[in-house]
Design a protein around this motif. Structure first.
Motif, PDB file in Angstrom:
ATOM      1  N   MET A 198       0.854  -1.171   0.000  1.00 48.76           N
ATOM      2  CA  MET A 198       0.000   0.000   0.000  1.00 48.76           C
ATOM      3  C   MET A 198       0.901   1.236   0.000  1.00 48.76           C
ATOM      4  SD  MET A 198      -3.153   0.930   2.557  1.00 48.76           S
ATOM      5  CE  MET A 198      -4.050  -0.511   2.092  1.00 48.76           C
ATOM      6  N   LYS A 199       0.574   2.155  -0.853  1.00 54.47           N
ATOM      7  CA  LYS A 199       1.334   3.394  -0.996  1.00 54.47           C
ATOM      8  C   LYS A 199       1.156   4.288   0.234  1.00 54.47           C
ATOM      9  CE  LYS A 199       0.345   7.492  -3.375  1.00 54.47           C
ATOM     10  NZ  LYS A 199      -0.343   8.256  -4.314  1.00 54.47           N
ATOM     11  N   PRO A 200       2.241   4.875   0.764  1.00 58.14           N
ATOM     12  CA  PRO A 200       2.079   5.750   1.928  1.00 58.14           C
ATOM     13  C   PRO A 200       1.287   7.016   1.591  1.00 58.14           C
ATOM     14  CG  PRO A 200       4.380   5.689   1.215  1.00 58.14           C
ATOM     15  CD  PRO A 200       3.622   4.728   0.359  1.00 58.14           C
ATOM     16  N   VAL A 201       0.364   7.368   2.478  1.00 56.00           N
ATOM     17  CA  VAL A 201      -0.493   8.540   2.284  1.00 56.00           C
ATOM     18  C   VAL A 201      -0.520   9.314   3.603  1.00 56.00           C
ATOM     19  CG1 VAL A 201      -2.857   9.288   1.788  1.00 56.00           C
ATOM     20  CG2 VAL A 201      -1.924   7.294   0.631  1.00 56.00           C
ATOM     21  N   SER A 202      -0.401  10.619   3.533  1.00 56.77           N
ATOM     22  CA  SER A 202      -0.481  11.428   4.753  1.00 56.77           C
ATOM     23  C   SER A 202      -1.944  11.542   5.184  1.00 56.77           C
ATOM     24  CB  SER A 202       0.112  12.812   4.518  1.00 56.77           C
ATOM     25  OG  SER A 202      -0.731  13.581   3.693  1.00 56.77           O
ATOM     26  N   GLY A 203      -2.138  11.900   6.444  1.00 62.70           N
ATOM     27  CA  GLY A 203      -3.491  12.081   6.947  1.00 62.70           C
ATOM     28  C   GLY A 203      -4.227  13.178   6.208  1.00 62.70           C
ATOM     29  N   ARG A 204      -3.514  14.243   5.881  1.00 58.13           N
ATOM     30  CA  ARG A 204      -4.116  15.371   5.153  1.00 58.13           C
ATOM     31  C   ARG A 204      -4.593  14.919   3.769  1.00 58.13           C
ATOM     32  NH1 ARG A 204      -0.352  19.764   5.843  1.00 58.13           N
ATOM     33  NH2 ARG A 204      -1.509  20.018   7.759  1.00 58.13           N
ATOM     34  N   ASP A 205      -3.770  14.140   3.065  1.00 60.58           N
ATOM     35  CA  ASP A 205      -4.159  13.662   1.737  1.00 60.58           C
ATOM     36  C   ASP A 205      -5.325  12.675   1.825  1.00 60.58           C
ATOM     37  OD1 ASP A 205      -2.220  15.210   0.537  1.00 60.58           O
ATOM     38  OD2 ASP A 205      -0.748  13.580   0.449  1.00 60.58           O
ATOM     39  N   PHE A 206      -5.307  11.800   2.850  1.00 61.30           N
ATOM     40  CA  PHE A 206      -6.405  10.845   3.003  1.00 61.30           C
ATOM     41  C   PHE A 206      -7.715  11.565   3.312  1.00 61.30           C
ATOM     42  CE2 PHE A 206      -8.927   7.619   5.241  1.00 61.30           C
ATOM     43  CZ  PHE A 206      -8.975   6.668   4.231  1.00 61.30           C
ATOM     44  N   ALA A 207      -7.641  12.638   4.084  1.00 62.93           N
ATOM     45  CA  ALA A 207      -8.843  13.420   4.383  1.00 62.93           C
ATOM     46  C   ALA A 207      -9.441  13.994   3.097  1.00 62.93           C
ATOM     47  CB  ALA A 207      -8.519  14.533   5.374  1.00 62.93           C
ATOM     48  N   LYS A 208      -8.596  14.470   2.196  1.00 61.04           N
ATOM     49  CA  LYS A 208      -9.089  14.994   0.917  1.00 61.04           C
ATOM     50  C   LYS A 208      -9.747  13.892   0.089  1.00 61.04           C
ATOM     51  CE  LYS A 208      -5.602  18.622   0.614  1.00 61.04           C
ATOM     52  NZ  LYS A 208      -4.376  19.062  -0.074  1.00 61.04           N
ATOM     53  N   GLY A 250      -1.093  -0.198   8.938  1.00 60.29           N
ATOM     54  CA  GLY A 250      -2.267  -0.846   9.535  1.00 60.29           C
ATOM     55  C   GLY A 250      -3.420   0.117   9.713  1.00 60.29           C
ATOM     56  N   LEU A 251      -3.125   1.329  10.166  1.00 60.97           N
ATOM     57  CA  LEU A 251      -4.169   2.344  10.337  1.00 60.97           C
ATOM     58  C   LEU A 251      -4.773   2.725   8.996  1.00 60.97           C
ATOM     59  CD1 LEU A 251      -5.776   4.358  12.017  1.00 60.97           C
ATOM     60  CD2 LEU A 251      -3.865   5.944  11.791  1.00 60.97           C
ATOM     61  N   LEU A 252      -3.926   2.895   7.993  1.00 61.91           N
ATOM     62  CA  LEU A 252      -4.418   3.251   6.658  1.00 61.91           C
ATOM     63  C   LEU A 252      -5.331   2.159   6.111  1.00 61.91           C
ATOM     64  CD1 LEU A 252      -4.458   5.183   4.282  1.00 61.91           C
ATOM     65  CD2 LEU A 252      -2.345   4.113   3.470  1.00 61.91           C
ATOM     66  N   ALA A 253      -4.943   0.900   6.277  1.00 64.51           N
ATOM     67  CA  ALA A 253      -5.771  -0.218   5.803  1.00 64.51           C
ATOM     68  C   ALA A 253      -7.114  -0.231   6.526  1.00 64.51           C
ATOM     69  CB  ALA A 253      -5.034  -1.531   6.010  1.00 64.51           C
ATOM     70  N   TYR A 254      -7.106   0.028   7.836  1.00 64.95           N
ATOM     71  CA  TYR A 254      -8.341   0.062   8.618  1.00 64.95           C
ATOM     72  C   TYR A 254      -9.252   1.200   8.153  1.00 64.95           C
ATOM     73  CZ  TYR A 254     -11.468   0.890  12.531  1.00 64.95           C
ATOM     74  OH  TYR A 254     -12.583   1.091  13.302  1.00 64.95           O
ATOM     75  N   LEU A 255      -8.682   2.381   7.930  1.00 64.32           N
ATOM     76  CA  LEU A 255      -9.481   3.530   7.502  1.00 64.32           C
ATOM     77  C   LEU A 255     -10.058   3.317   6.105  1.00 64.32           C
ATOM     78  CD1 LEU A 255      -7.300   6.484   8.825  1.00 64.32           C
ATOM     79  CD2 LEU A 255      -9.514   5.738   9.706  1.00 64.32           C
ATOM     80  N   VAL A 256      -9.266   2.731   5.209  1.00 61.77           N
ATOM     81  CA  VAL A 256      -9.744   2.460   3.844  1.00 61.77           C
ATOM     82  C   VAL A 256     -10.930   1.503   3.898  1.00 61.77           C
ATOM     83  CG1 VAL A 256      -9.135   1.314   1.670  1.00 61.77           C
ATOM     84  CG2 VAL A 256      -7.575   2.979   2.676  1.00 61.77           C
ATOM     85  N   LYS A 257     -10.804   0.445   4.701  1.00 64.30           N
ATOM     86  CA  LYS A 257     -11.884  -0.537   4.821  1.00 64.30           C
ATOM     87  C   LYS A 257     -13.123   0.087   5.456  1.00 64.30           C
ATOM     88  CE  LYS A 257     -12.909  -5.063   6.759  1.00 64.30           C
ATOM     89  NZ  LYS A 257     -12.420  -6.160   7.578  1.00 64.30           N
ATOM     90  N   SER A 258     -12.927   0.875   6.517  1.00 66.00           N
ATOM     91  CA  SER A 258     -14.055   1.504   7.211  1.00 66.00           C
ATOM     92  C   SER A 258     -14.788   2.505   6.321  1.00 66.00           C
ATOM     93  CB  SER A 258     -13.573   2.215   8.464  1.00 66.00           C
ATOM     94  OG  SER A 258     -13.046   1.297   9.383  1.00 66.00           O
ATOM     95  N   ALA A 259     -14.043   3.183   5.459  1.00 66.16           N
ATOM     96  CA  ALA A 259     -14.641   4.179   4.570  1.00 66.16           C
ATOM     97  C   ALA A 259     -15.305   3.545   3.354  1.00 66.16           C
ATOM     98  CB  ALA A 259     -13.569   5.181   4.119  1.00 66.16           C
ATOM     99  N   GLY A 260     -15.118   2.250   3.171  1.00 61.18           N
ATOM    100  CA  GLY A 260     -15.707   1.569   2.015  1.00 61.18           C
ATOM    101  C   GLY A 260     -14.967   1.877   0.734  1.00 61.18           C
ATOM    102  N   GLN A 306     -11.269   1.451  -1.768  1.00 58.95           N
ATOM    103  CA  GLN A 306     -10.330   0.427  -2.192  1.00 58.95           C
ATOM    104  C   GLN A 306      -8.966   1.072  -2.373  1.00 58.95           C
ATOM    105  OE1 GLN A 306     -11.707  -2.089  -5.243  1.00 58.95           O
ATOM    106  NE2 GLN A 306     -13.597  -2.509  -4.162  1.00 58.95           N
ATOM    107  N   GLU A 307      -7.930   0.246  -2.392  1.00 58.54           N
ATOM    108  CA  GLU A 307      -6.576   0.788  -2.547  1.00 58.54           C
ATOM    109  C   GLU A 307      -6.436   1.609  -3.832  1.00 58.54           C
ATOM    110  OE1 GLU A 307      -3.101  -1.553  -1.845  1.00 58.54           O
ATOM    111  OE2 GLU A 307      -4.261  -2.936  -0.597  1.00 58.54           O
ATOM    112  N   SER A 308      -7.172   1.258  -4.852  1.00 64.22           N
ATOM    113  CA  SER A 308      -7.081   1.974  -6.119  1.00 64.22           C
ATOM    114  C   SER A 308      -7.590   3.425  -5.995  1.00 64.22           C
ATOM    115  CB  SER A 308      -7.856   1.240  -7.208  1.00 64.22           C
ATOM    116  OG  SER A 308      -9.219   1.139  -6.849  1.00 64.22           O
ATOM    117  N   ASN A 309      -8.408   3.698  -4.971  1.00 66.11           N
ATOM    118  CA  ASN A 309      -8.914   5.063  -4.761  1.00 66.11           C
ATOM    119  C   ASN A 309      -7.859   5.989  -4.178  1.00 66.11           C
ATOM    120  OD1 ASN A 309     -11.744   3.344  -3.785  1.00 66.11           O
ATOM    121  ND2 ASN A 309     -11.797   4.758  -5.507  1.00 66.11           N
ATOM    122  N   LEU A 310      -6.744   5.446  -3.688  1.00 62.63           N
ATOM    123  CA  LEU A 310      -5.721   6.251  -3.040  1.00 62.63           C
ATOM    124  C   LEU A 310      -4.797   6.957  -4.029  1.00 62.63           C
ATOM    125  CD1 LEU A 310      -4.731   3.902  -0.100  1.00 62.63           C
ATOM    126  CD2 LEU A 310      -6.397   5.746  -0.118  1.00 62.63           C
TER     127      LEU A 310
END
Length: 69
Positions: A1-11, A52-62, A64-68
């Motif tokens: 999984m590609k590293p993503v900052s919290g700010r980018d994931f929020a966007k 692990g946190l990123l994987a959990y947030l991606v799953k909880s948000a519904g 997929q990794e391709s959306n990152l």
């Protein structure tokens, strides 16, 4: 999984219909109409989220990794 900052994931989650409900310290709490799930995204500058946190947030948000990208 590609590293993503919290700010980018929020966007990313905002583009998928999630709304910022409140901010508690450095954590931004997101919700989506019609869902009980809340996402707590830590925003610590541009530091990447741990894998692990990123994987959990991606799953909880519904998402997929391709959306990152």
């Amino acid at each position: 999984m590609k590293p993503v900052s919290g700010r980018d994931f929020a966007k990313i989650v905002e583009r998928h219909g999630w709304k910022l409900l409140r901010i508690h310290g450095s954590h931004h709490i997101y919700g989506k109409p019609g869902q009980v799930v809340r996402l707590s995204i830590p925003i610590h500058g541009n530091r990447p989220l741990k894998t692990g946190l990123l994987a959990y947030l991606v799953k909880s948000a519904g998402l997929q990794e391709s959306n990152l990208q």
